[in-house]
Design a protein around this motif. Structure first.
Motif, PDB file in Angstrom:
ATOM      1  N   ASP A 225      31.488  21.760  -6.879  1.00  0.00           N
ATOM      2  CA  ASP A 225      32.383  20.615  -6.736  1.00  0.00           C
ATOM      3  C   ASP A 225      31.618  19.329  -6.435  1.00  0.00           C
ATOM      4  O   ASP A 225      32.209  18.320  -6.074  1.00  0.00           O
ATOM      5  CB  ASP A 225      33.429  20.880  -5.650  1.00  0.00           C
ATOM      6  CG  ASP A 225      32.788  21.102  -4.283  1.00  0.00           C
ATOM      7  OD1 ASP A 225      31.548  21.170  -4.211  1.00  0.00           O
ATOM      8  OD2 ASP A 225      33.534  21.222  -3.297  1.00  0.00           O
ATOM      9  N   GLY A 226      30.287  19.343  -6.606  1.00  0.00           N
ATOM     10  CA  GLY A 226      29.473  18.153  -6.359  1.00  0.00           C
ATOM     11  C   GLY A 226      28.713  17.726  -7.594  1.00  0.00           C
ATOM     12  O   GLY A 226      28.676  18.432  -8.606  1.00  0.00           O
ATOM     13  N   VAL A 227      28.101  16.556  -7.505  1.00  0.00           N
ATOM     14  CA  VAL A 227      27.321  16.019  -8.614  1.00  0.00           C
ATOM     15  C   VAL A 227      25.928  15.707  -8.089  1.00  0.00           C
ATOM     16  O   VAL A 227      25.785  15.088  -7.034  1.00  0.00           O
ATOM     17  CB  VAL A 227      27.984  14.751  -9.198  1.00  0.00           C
ATOM     18  CG1 VAL A 227      27.156  14.177 -10.325  1.00  0.00           C
ATOM     19  CG2 VAL A 227      29.389  15.074  -9.693  1.00  0.00           C
ATOM     20  N   TRP A 228      24.902  16.154  -8.814  1.00  0.00           N
ATOM     21  CA  TRP A 228      23.510  15.961  -8.422  1.00  0.00           C
ATOM     22  C   TRP A 228      22.796  15.114  -9.464  1.00  0.00           C
ATOM     23  O   TRP A 228      23.089  15.215 -10.665  1.00  0.00           O
ATOM     24  CB  TRP A 228      22.794  17.306  -8.347  1.00  0.00           C
ATOM     25  CG  TRP A 228      23.143  18.157  -7.168  1.00  0.00           C
ATOM     26  CD1 TRP A 228      24.378  18.638  -6.825  1.00  0.00           C
ATOM     27  CD2 TRP A 228      22.239  18.646  -6.190  1.00  0.00           C
ATOM     28  NE1 TRP A 228      24.285  19.398  -5.703  1.00  0.00           N
ATOM     29  CE2 TRP A 228      22.982  19.430  -5.289  1.00  0.00           C
ATOM     30  CE3 TRP A 228      20.872  18.514  -5.993  1.00  0.00           C
ATOM     31  CZ2 TRP A 228      22.406  20.067  -4.200  1.00  0.00           C
ATOM     32  CZ3 TRP A 228      20.300  19.160  -4.911  1.00  0.00           C
ATOM     33  CH2 TRP A 228      21.068  19.913  -4.023  1.00  0.00           C
ATOM     34  N   PRO A 229      21.812  14.314  -9.033  1.00  0.00           N
ATOM     35  CA  PRO A 229      20.978  13.615 -10.013  1.00  0.00           C
ATOM     36  C   PRO A 229      20.128  14.646 -10.759  1.00  0.00           C
ATOM     37  O   PRO A 229      19.749  15.669 -10.191  1.00  0.00           O
ATOM     38  CB  PRO A 229      20.116  12.680  -9.169  1.00  0.00           C
ATOM     39  CG  PRO A 229      20.161  13.211  -7.783  1.00  0.00           C
ATOM     40  CD  PRO A 229      21.437  14.004  -7.658  1.00  0.00           C
ATOM     41  N   ALA A 230      19.865  14.358 -12.030  1.00  0.00           N
ATOM     42  CA  ALA A 230      19.107  15.308 -12.839  1.00  0.00           C
ATOM     43  C   ALA A 230      18.196  14.563 -13.808  1.00  0.00           C
ATOM     44  O   ALA A 230      18.439  13.406 -14.143  1.00  0.00           O
ATOM     45  CB  ALA A 230      20.060  16.209 -13.624  1.00  0.00           C
ATOM     46  N   ARG A 231      17.149  15.262 -14.222  1.00  0.00           N
ATOM     47  CA  ARG A 231      16.279  14.730 -15.270  1.00  0.00           C
ATOM     48  C   ARG A 231      15.833  15.894 -16.133  1.00  0.00           C
ATOM     49  O   ARG A 231      15.844  17.051 -15.720  1.00  0.00           O
ATOM     50  CB  ARG A 231      15.105  13.969 -14.679  1.00  0.00           C
ATOM     51  CG  ARG A 231      14.045  14.793 -14.045  1.00  0.00           C
ATOM     52  CD  ARG A 231      12.794  13.931 -13.748  1.00  0.00           C
ATOM     53  NE  ARG A 231      11.719  14.786 -13.348  1.00  0.00           N
ATOM     54  CZ  ARG A 231      11.401  15.062 -12.095  1.00  0.00           C
ATOM     55  NH1 ARG A 231      12.082  14.516 -11.116  1.00  0.00           N
ATOM     56  NH2 ARG A 231      10.401  15.872 -11.829  1.00  0.00           N
ATOM     57  N   GLY A 232      15.441  15.551 -17.343  1.00  0.00           N
ATOM     58  CA  GLY A 232      15.002  16.548 -18.307  1.00  0.00           C
ATOM     59  C   GLY A 232      15.165  15.979 -19.696  1.00  0.00           C
ATOM     60  O   GLY A 232      15.362  14.765 -19.861  1.00  0.00           O
ATOM     61  N   PRO A 233      15.119  16.833 -20.704  1.00  0.00           N
ATOM     62  CA  PRO A 233      15.317  16.359 -22.074  1.00  0.00           C
ATOM     63  C   PRO A 233      16.706  15.735 -22.226  1.00  0.00           C
ATOM     64  O   PRO A 233      17.630  16.090 -21.497  1.00  0.00           O
ATOM     65  CB  PRO A 233      15.204  17.631 -22.922  1.00  0.00           C
ATOM     66  CG  PRO A 233      14.532  18.634 -22.056  1.00  0.00           C
ATOM     67  CD  PRO A 233      14.848  18.263 -20.642  1.00  0.00           C
ATOM     68  N   ASP A 234      16.838  14.816 -23.157  1.00  0.00           N
ATOM     69  CA  ASP A 234      18.130  14.162 -23.395  1.00  0.00           C
ATOM     70  C   ASP A 234      19.216  15.210 -23.595  1.00  0.00           C
ATOM     71  O   ASP A 234      19.024  16.196 -24.318  1.00  0.00           O
ATOM     72  CB  ASP A 234      18.057  13.257 -24.625  1.00  0.00           C
ATOM     73  CG  ASP A 234      17.198  12.023 -24.380  1.00  0.00           C
ATOM     74  OD1 ASP A 234      16.772  11.816 -23.233  1.00  0.00           O
ATOM     75  OD2 ASP A 234      16.962  11.271 -25.344  1.00  0.00           O
ATOM     76  N   ALA A 235      20.357  14.984 -22.938  1.00  0.00           N
ATOM     77  CA  ALA A 235      21.497  15.892 -23.073  1.00  0.00           C
ATOM     78  C   ALA A 235      22.772  15.068 -22.944  1.00  0.00           C
ATOM     79  O   ALA A 235      22.884  14.227 -22.050  1.00  0.00           O
ATOM     80  CB  ALA A 235      21.447  16.970 -21.989  1.00  0.00           C
ATOM     81  N   PRO A 236      23.739  15.294 -23.834  1.00  0.00           N
ATOM     82  CA  PRO A 236      24.981  14.510 -23.784  1.00  0.00           C
ATOM     83  C   PRO A 236      25.909  15.015 -22.673  1.00  0.00           C
ATOM     84  O   PRO A 236      25.780  16.132 -22.179  1.00  0.00           O
ATOM     85  CB  PRO A 236      25.603  14.787 -25.163  1.00  0.00           C
ATOM     86  CG  PRO A 236      25.113  16.157 -25.521  1.00  0.00           C
ATOM     87  CD  PRO A 236      23.722  16.243 -24.953  1.00  0.00           C
ATOM     88  N   THR A 237      26.868  14.181 -22.319  1.00  0.00           N
ATOM     89  CA  THR A 237      27.880  14.568 -21.344  1.00  0.00           C
ATOM     90  C   THR A 237      28.604  15.817 -21.840  1.00  0.00           C
ATOM     91  O   THR A 237      28.936  15.915 -23.016  1.00  0.00           O
ATOM     92  CB  THR A 237      28.893  13.416 -21.155  1.00  0.00           C
ATOM     93  OG1 THR A 237      28.181  12.266 -20.698  1.00  0.00           O
ATOM     94  CG2 THR A 237      29.973  13.778 -20.151  1.00  0.00           C
TER      95      THR A 237
END
Length: 153
Positions: free
Chosen positions: A116-128
């Protein structure tokens, strides 16, 4: 030195007993070290009944430091086994989880939904809406990879 007819050494030993019992009732592997320090101070005070209060308190402080350092070393050398070593490491528990991209991941990062939470993320491009797998946690940022990139070919 006496307090109400009870010697200071006996009081220190009583304190050691109380700290030991408190450790049993509220386990935290900390009070036991203070109990040992109080017991040593009590034994020294019984052996040297004229030991001034300042020396008793100094003894307790020094022995508390020594026993805590010994305890830290002991638990470092002989860690307590647990069925869930990541119990208190929420971020590490996320590694391997499949999460959904909440805000598209681009060059400057994005955000993923974890439970139920949202975290910052990084990695290869990925769409919503894309599903990605968490492969690492770096300073509070989830490092993700597309699920397809992790499937064996």
């Amino acid at each position: 030195m006496t307090l109400g007819g009870i010697s200071a050494g006996t009081l220190w030993l009583a304190l050691a007993l109380l700290l030991g019992l408190a450790e049993l009732l509220i386990p935290g592997v900390f009070l036991i070290f203070l109990a040992v320090a109080a017991a040593i101070t009590g034994a020294a005070t019984l052996a040297l009944p004229d030991l001034p209060l300042a020396a008793q308190l100094g003894s307790f402080a020094i022995w508390s430091g020594v026993t805590v350092l010994i305890g830290r070393r002991w638990y470092h050398d002989y860690p307590v086994a647990t069925a869930d070593p990541l119990l208190n490491d929420r971020a590490a528990r996320l590694v391997g989880e499949i999460v959904v991209v909440e805000q598209a991941i681009e060059a400057d990062g994005g955000r993923v939904r974890v439970g139920d939470g949202v975290w910052p993320a990084r990695g290869p491009d990925a769409p919503t809406g894309a599903r990605v797998r968490v492969v690492e946690v770096d300073r509070g940022v989830l490092v993700v990879e597309p699920i397809a990139a992790l499937t064996p070919s």
